[in-house]
Design a protein around this motif. Structure first.
Motif, PDB file in Angstrom:
ATOM      1  N   UNK A 135     -25.282  54.439  -0.947  1.00  0.00           N
ATOM      2  CA  UNK A 135     -24.813  55.806  -0.661  1.00  0.00           C
ATOM      3  C   UNK A 135     -23.810  55.845   0.482  1.00  0.00           C
ATOM      4  N   UNK A 136     -23.810  56.960   1.190  1.00  0.00           N
ATOM      5  CA  UNK A 136     -22.793  57.166   2.231  1.00  0.00           C
ATOM      6  C   UNK A 136     -23.400  57.054   3.628  1.00  0.00           C
ATOM      7  N   UNK A 137     -24.498  56.301   3.722  1.00  0.00           N
ATOM      8  CA  UNK A 137     -25.207  56.273   5.007  1.00  0.00           C
ATOM      9  C   UNK A 137     -24.512  55.387   6.045  1.00  0.00           C
ATOM     10  N   UNK A 138     -23.589  54.490   5.589  1.00  0.00           N
ATOM     11  CA  UNK A 138     -23.045  53.507   6.531  1.00  0.00           C
ATOM     12  C   UNK A 138     -21.972  54.107   7.431  1.00  0.00           C
ATOM     13  N   UNK A 139     -21.773  53.457   8.573  1.00  0.00           N
ATOM     14  CA  UNK A 139     -20.700  53.873   9.481  1.00  0.00           C
ATOM     15  C   UNK A 139     -19.497  52.969   9.244  1.00  0.00           C
ATOM     16  N   UNK A 140     -18.276  53.450   9.575  1.00  0.00           N
ATOM     17  CA  UNK A 140     -17.100  52.610   9.377  1.00  0.00           C
ATOM     18  C   UNK A 140     -16.968  51.520  10.444  1.00  0.00           C
ATOM     19  N   UNK A 141     -16.179  50.502  10.131  1.00  0.00           N
ATOM     20  CA  UNK A 141     -15.978  49.361  11.039  1.00  0.00           C
ATOM     21  C   UNK A 141     -14.893  49.716  12.059  1.00  0.00           C
ATOM     22  N   UNK A 142     -15.309  49.840  13.329  1.00  0.00           N
ATOM     23  CA  UNK A 142     -14.337  50.214  14.364  1.00  0.00           C
ATOM     24  C   UNK A 142     -13.662  48.961  14.912  1.00  0.00           C
ATOM     25  N   UNK A 143     -12.389  49.110  15.277  1.00  0.00           N
ATOM     26  CA  UNK A 143     -11.653  48.018  15.935  1.00  0.00           C
ATOM     27  C   UNK A 143     -11.350  48.481  17.360  1.00  0.00           C
ATOM     28  N   UNK A 144     -11.875  47.770  18.331  1.00  0.00           N
ATOM     29  CA  UNK A 144     -11.606  48.110  19.732  1.00  0.00           C
ATOM     30  C   UNK A 144     -10.518  47.174  20.235  1.00  0.00           C
ATOM     31  N   UNK A 198     -26.152  32.998   1.949  1.00  0.00           N
ATOM     32  CA  UNK A 198     -25.507  31.688   2.049  1.00  0.00           C
ATOM     33  C   UNK A 198     -24.408  31.469   1.000  1.00  0.00           C
ATOM     34  N   UNK A 199     -24.536  32.123  -0.179  1.00  0.00           N
ATOM     35  CA  UNK A 199     -23.593  31.844  -1.270  1.00  0.00           C
ATOM     36  C   UNK A 199     -22.347  32.725  -1.192  1.00  0.00           C
ATOM     37  N   UNK A 200     -22.065  33.237  -0.034  1.00  0.00           N
ATOM     38  CA  UNK A 200     -20.957  34.188   0.225  1.00  0.00           C
ATOM     39  C   UNK A 200     -20.995  35.426  -0.659  1.00  0.00           C
ATOM     40  N   UNK A 201     -22.176  35.787  -1.160  1.00  0.00           N
ATOM     41  CA  UNK A 201     -22.265  37.105  -1.783  1.00  0.00           C
ATOM     42  C   UNK A 201     -22.991  38.006  -0.797  1.00  0.00           C
ATOM     43  N   UNK A 202     -22.906  39.317  -1.022  1.00  0.00           N
ATOM     44  CA  UNK A 202     -23.439  40.239  -0.017  1.00  0.00           C
ATOM     45  C   UNK A 202     -23.955  41.489  -0.697  1.00  0.00           C
ATOM     46  N   UNK A 203     -24.673  42.300   0.066  1.00  0.00           N
ATOM     47  CA  UNK A 203     -25.108  43.596  -0.468  1.00  0.00           C
ATOM     48  C   UNK A 203     -24.580  44.686   0.448  1.00  0.00           C
ATOM     49  N   UNK A 204     -24.091  45.737  -0.184  1.00  0.00           N
ATOM     50  CA  UNK A 204     -23.533  46.864   0.572  1.00  0.00           C
ATOM     51  C   UNK A 204     -24.607  47.916   0.746  1.00  0.00           C
ATOM     52  N   UNK A 205     -24.467  48.756   1.786  1.00  0.00           N
ATOM     53  CA  UNK A 205     -25.448  49.831   1.986  1.00  0.00           C
ATOM     54  C   UNK A 205     -25.390  50.847   0.852  1.00  0.00           C
ATOM     55  N   UNK A 230     -20.292  42.062  -4.802  1.00  0.00           N
ATOM     56  CA  UNK A 230     -19.817  42.047  -3.425  1.00  0.00           C
ATOM     57  C   UNK A 230     -19.676  40.591  -3.014  1.00  0.00           C
ATOM     58  N   UNK A 231     -18.464  40.203  -2.619  1.00  0.00           N
ATOM     59  CA  UNK A 231     -18.209  38.830  -2.188  1.00  0.00           C
ATOM     60  C   UNK A 231     -17.650  38.842  -0.769  1.00  0.00           C
ATOM     61  N   UNK A 244     -12.528  50.658   1.715  1.00  0.00           N
ATOM     62  CA  UNK A 244     -13.625  51.252   2.483  1.00  0.00           C
ATOM     63  C   UNK A 244     -13.741  50.544   3.826  1.00  0.00           C
ATOM     64  N   UNK A 245     -14.313  51.254   4.782  1.00  0.00           N
ATOM     65  CA  UNK A 245     -14.551  50.651   6.077  1.00  0.00           C
ATOM     66  C   UNK A 245     -16.069  50.636   6.281  1.00  0.00           C
ATOM     67  N   UNK A 246     -16.670  49.439   6.383  1.00  0.00           N
ATOM     68  CA  UNK A 246     -18.134  49.326   6.526  1.00  0.00           C
ATOM     69  C   UNK A 246     -18.415  48.413   7.714  1.00  0.00           C
ATOM     70  N   UNK A 247     -19.233  48.895   8.630  1.00  0.00           N
ATOM     71  CA  UNK A 247     -19.415  48.103   9.850  1.00  0.00           C
ATOM     72  C   UNK A 247     -20.286  46.868   9.583  1.00  0.00           C
ATOM     73  N   UNK A 248     -20.202  45.923  10.517  1.00  0.00           N
ATOM     74  CA  UNK A 248     -20.841  44.611  10.388  1.00  0.00           C
ATOM     75  C   UNK A 248     -22.352  44.711  10.120  1.00  0.00           C
TER      76      UNK A 248
END
Length: 549
Positions: A139-148, A130-137, A7-8, A119-123
């Motif tokens: 399974x399917x527990x996450x909510x999608x990223x909404x745009x208002x 710091x190294x611009x890598x990341x970890x995703x949630x 994940x980057x 995929x849509x994953x909320x913030x």
């Protein structure tokens, strides 16, 4: 190559999320509701989203078969219960093929498929370091990223890359994009068209040949000359049938452009059928068509010049200029106007200005001189010999029945060629407007042959009926009526726009109808030219067979 990425994070400085302003949020929301797609290319392969459709035929849940289809690009986002969500995480899956080599050499890898799972994953659910890598949630527990669209939105753009080995060879890596589930429809339509055309040819040949034989036998009987003169029929207009029409220069110019188009389309479809213009080299088809149209100017000019000479024309230089500029000028004008609108929208699909200038230089530097060259030789060549002399005084034309009206003729003549190619037209339209590849050029070649045959036959029948009604002004009328199927193409394009496409904006609609107008114009020129030459040969044949005092 072949390096996995879990994940980057993209576009963010020291793990801070990206902030979309209100204006940007509104634009993104608008694009998502308008079903925009994103297209990416890796190693010249367009990205595809895998769609798994379950075709449950037996009604038994255990025997569900997965039917995998691919969609070009991926959707920018999706809407659910009036809320708008953005696809902000892309999982790329790249399939590679390992080449078999000798023992000492290193393996070489070839990318053979490029898939994406958006995929849509909320913030809140993405943890960035710091190294611009990341970890995703998990399974399917996450909510999608909404745009208002009414306020600023904060989000991360992230991606992951996964490599898989595949058995697909480099040569067949385009197959997934080109697999179409409806080849049977094509065969069905081709067989249908062939049957219709053969059936029609049979009927037409029988009727026309029998009637003509009878006519010619009657006209050639020496003893019943008095009775024959009382009859009506096509022999009566023999002194006027080759009388030059009005505006011979424009007619010969249009027919010259028609010949140019015919040669270009024939060669392009034939070359594409042999597999030389694959969709993997983007724009090859269009480039080839443009170049061929320029170089076919010799044939266009030659046929236009010879016809213009036959129609008693004298100003060959003006005629050549008219041939070289009339149809290409209209095409260039429409394209330029449409392109101005695309420029106005800052679209990447606009043709750059230098390319426009290059096309103009090709038109005046290659096409125009070639048309002049062809026209010069065509005009110097012996004109077509007409088998009968034209009288000094034009004959009066009797009042015509309602069904001899031009528009009725167009409706009657257009339906058969259009019916023969109607299904292929649907596939071409979906390839142009619905983001699909069109590659079945073998079918297209067959359809083109069928189109030529049916246009010629219909045109001969129409000109025969017209001469039987003692109306000898067939030149322009035959050209217009033979192109009658273009009218049906226009009607079909409008039907397709209303029923199949959901275009609501002004400029996309303008583009659609602008390009449709170009297609219809070119199609009319093509079919009109085929019909005209068939009719001209027919008229010369039948009048050569009759003895005329």
């Amino acid at each position: 190559m072949n390096s996995e990425k879990k994940c980057e994070v993209l576009c963010s400085q020291s793990n801070k999320p990206v902030t979309l302003t209100v204006e940007q949020s509104r634009l993104v929301a608008e694009r998502i509701t308008e079903d925009y797609y994103v297209h990416l290319i890796a190693d010249n392969l367009p990205v595809a989203t895998r769609l798994e459709l379950y075709s449950n035929r037996e009604g038994d849940d255990k025997k569900k078969e997965k039917d995998v289809q691919f969609e070009h690009g991926y959707r920018l986002g999706f809407t659910d219960v009036n809320k708008i969500y953005l696809h902000n995480h892309l999982s790329f899956i790249l399939y590679y093929h390992r080449e078999d080599l000798e023992e000492d050499q290193e393996h070489t890898y070839r990318v053979v498929r490029f898939e994406v799972i958006p995929q849509s994953i909320r913030l809140e659910d993405i943890k960035a370091d710091e190294k611009s890598s990341c970890t995703l949630p998990e399974g399917t527990s996450s909510s999608p990223q909404e745009i208002d669209p009414t306020k600023e939105n904060q989000l991360y753009f992230t991606y992951s890359v996964h490599w898989e080995e595949s058995d697909i060879k480099w040569a067949s890596r385009w197959d997934t994009y080109l697999t179409m589930s409806d080849v049977q429809i094509h065969w069905f339509s081709i067989i249908n068209s062939v049957v219709v055309v053969f059936f029609l040819s049979g009927i037409l040949s029988m009727i026309i040949i029998r009637t003509l034989r009878k006519d010619i036998a009657n006209y050639n009987k020496e003893d019943d000359i008095e009775d024959t003169m009382e009859e009506s029929g096509w022999k009566l207009v023999h002194g006027d049938v080759f009388r030059p029409p009005q505006y011979p220069m424009i007619l010969s110019s249009l027919l010259g452009s028609g010949i140019q188009l015919f040669c270009m389309i024939l060669i392009v479809i034939f070359v594409a059928m042999l597999g030389m213009l694959s969709p993997s080299s983007r724009g090859a088809l269009m480039t080839t068509a443009c170049f061929l149209f320029m170089f076919m100017g010799v044939f266009g000019g030659f046929s236009a010049g010879r016809l213009y000479r036959t129609l008693k024309g004298h100003r060959w230089k003006k005629g050549a200029f008219c041939t070289a500029t009339l149809y290409p000028g209209v095409v260039f004008g429409i394209c330029f106007v449409l392109n101005c609108f695309i420029w106005g929208k800052h679209s990447s699909g606009a043709v750059p200005f230098p390319t426009m200038v290059a096309l103009l230089c090709m038109w005046f530097g290659i096409s125009l001189p070639l048309v002049y060259l062809g026209y010069y030789f065509g005009f110097r060549k012996q004109p077509y010999d007409n088998p009968v002399r034209t009288n000094q005084i034009p004959r009066q034309i009797p009042e015509q029945r309602w069904y001899m009206n031009r528009f009725v003729g167009i409706l009657m003549a257009g339906i058969l060629p259009f019916g023969a190619m109607f299904i292929e037209l649907f596939f071409i339209f979906s390839a142009i407007w619905e983001n699909q590849f069109y590659y079945l050029f073998g079918f297209l070649f067959l359809v083109f042959i069928i189109l030529v045959v049916s246009c010629s036959q219909i045109s001969i029948v129409m000109v025969y009926f017209q001469l039987c009604a003692e109306d000898y002004r067939w030149w322009w009328r035959n050209f217009l009526v033979s192109g009658g199927s273009a009218f049906y193409v226009l009607v079909y394009a409008i039907f397709y726009f209303v029923n199949k496409l959901d275009i609501v904006e002004f400029i996309p609609s303008l583009l659609y109808f602008g390009y449709t107008a170009l297609m219809v114009l070119s199609f009319w020129l093509l079919t009109g030219t085929i019909g005209f030459y068939a009719a001209y040969m027919f008229v010369r044949k039948i009048y050569a067979a009759v003895k005329i005092d």
